[in-house]
Motif scaffolding. Structure first.
Motif, short mmCIF file in Angstrom:
data_model
loop_
_atom_site.label_atom_id
_atom_site.label_comp_id
_atom_site.label_asym_id
_atom_site.label_seq_id
_atom_site.Cartn_x
_atom_site.Cartn_y
_atom_site.Cartn_z
N TRP A 1 0.83 -1.21 0.00
CA TRP A 1 0.00 0.00 0.00
C TRP A 1 0.87 1.27 0.00
CZ3 TRP A 1 -2.71 -4.29 0.89
CH2 TRP A 1 -4.09 -4.29 0.64
N GLY A 2 2.01 1.18 0.65
CA GLY A 2 2.87 2.36 0.76
C GLY A 2 3.97 2.41 -0.27
N ALA A 3 3.98 1.44 -1.18
CA ALA A 3 5.04 1.41 -2.20
C ALA A 3 4.77 2.41 -3.31
CB ALA A 3 5.16 0.00 -2.77
N SER A 4 5.81 2.74 -4.04
CA SER A 4 5.67 3.67 -5.17
C SER A 4 4.88 2.99 -6.29
CB SER A 4 7.05 4.06 -5.70
OG SER A 4 7.67 2.92 -6.30
N PRO A 5 4.28 3.78 -7.19
CA PRO A 5 3.55 3.21 -8.33
C PRO A 5 4.42 2.25 -9.13
CG PRO A 5 3.05 5.53 -8.13
CD PRO A 5 4.16 5.26 -7.16
N ALA A 6 5.71 2.57 -9.25
CA ALA A 6 6.60 1.70 -10.02
C ALA A 6 6.72 0.33 -9.37
CB ALA A 6 7.98 2.34 -10.13
N LEU A 7 6.83 0.29 -8.05
CA LEU A 7 6.95 -0.99 -7.36
C LEU A 7 5.62 -1.74 -7.35
CD1 LEU A 7 9.27 -0.14 -4.33
CD2 LEU A 7 9.82 -1.49 -6.38
N ARG A 8 4.50 -0.99 -7.27
CA ARG A 8 3.20 -1.66 -7.31
C ARG A 8 2.93 -2.28 -8.68
NH1 ARG A 8 1.26 3.04 -4.71
NH2 ARG A 8 -0.06 3.55 -6.51
#
Length: 235
Positions: free
Chosen positions: A11-18
């Motif tokens: 949930w707290g990860a960057s869009p790139a990591l998601r």
């Protein structure tokens, strides 16, 4: 690393990591619902079917995720019926099947033939939903202990049993669900004691009884459910 410890960290990860498949898989293996926040294309289908109640959304999931045991386990714990839509290989995974039938006993129908004949799996399914007896092997449908487990959960499971002439089984079934009387063998459905037990549990079971002119049986049925009077002889 964080998502391997707690999938909710996605949930707290960057869009790139998601949107990173490796990261998403690691998160989902730890916490199934993490897939809800995965970025396109990984999460699109899942956000549309958020809690996986619509099993058809499973077919929209990327193939790599469909064959992942961790993902499948997270999903069947929420909707056991998805089991029947998983790849054949996964339907023979005992841990996965147990998780599915504990959530929905009738998910047993989607398990491999071998596991439909596994006692531990079958009993787990029947304790959740006796109607899962429909999907068990012939041997289990004729096994008294197994059938009793099913009819004690719901008497209607009697319809799938090979023991409909077994007095103990039929009594257990009608005590649980009076309407099960209709599935008893003739010699027991025409047994006055059995009929009384059935109508005392559900007065409307009188409709399946041959004792519709018997004052004691009719009175017991009506005392339970007034509407049962419509089934009394001459009504």
């Amino acid at each position: 690393a964080a998502v391997r410890q707690d999938g909710r960290a996605l949930w707290g990860a960057s869009p790139a990591l998601r949107g990173n498949r490796e990261v998403v898989l690691a998160a989902v293996r730890q916490y199934g619902l993490a897939l809800e926040v995965a970025s396109e294309p990984c999460g699109r289908a899942w956000r549309h079917g958020r809690t996986w109640r619509n099993v058809w959304t499973w077919h929209s999931v990327p193939e790599e995720l469909q064959t992942d045991v961790g993902v499948a386990l997270a999903v069947v714990r929420q909707n056991g019926r998805v089991l029947g839509h998983l790849p054949v290989g996964l339907r023979g995974d005992k841990e996965l099947v147990l998780a599915a039938v504990r959530q929905d006993g009738r998910a047993l129908g989607g398990a491999s033939k071998a596991l439909r004949g596994n006692r531990e799996v079958v009993l787990a399914a029947l304790r959740q939903n006796g109607l899962a007896l429909e999907f068990t092997s012939e041997a289990f449908r004729a096994h008294r202990e197994v059938v009793l487990t099913a009819v004690r959960q719901t008497g209607l499971a009697l319809q799938f049993s090979r023991l409909r002439a077994d007095r103990k089984v039929v009594f257990a079934a009608v005590r649980r669900t009076g309407a099960a009387l209709q599935f008893a063998a003739d010699e027991l459905s025409e047994d006055r004691e059995v009929a009384l037990v059935a109508v005392r549990q559900d007065g409307l079971a009188l409709g399946s009884s041959v004792f519709r002119a018997d004052r004691t049986v009719v009175l017991a049925a009506v005392q339970r459910t007034g509407a049962a009077l419509q089934f009394a002889a001459g009504a």
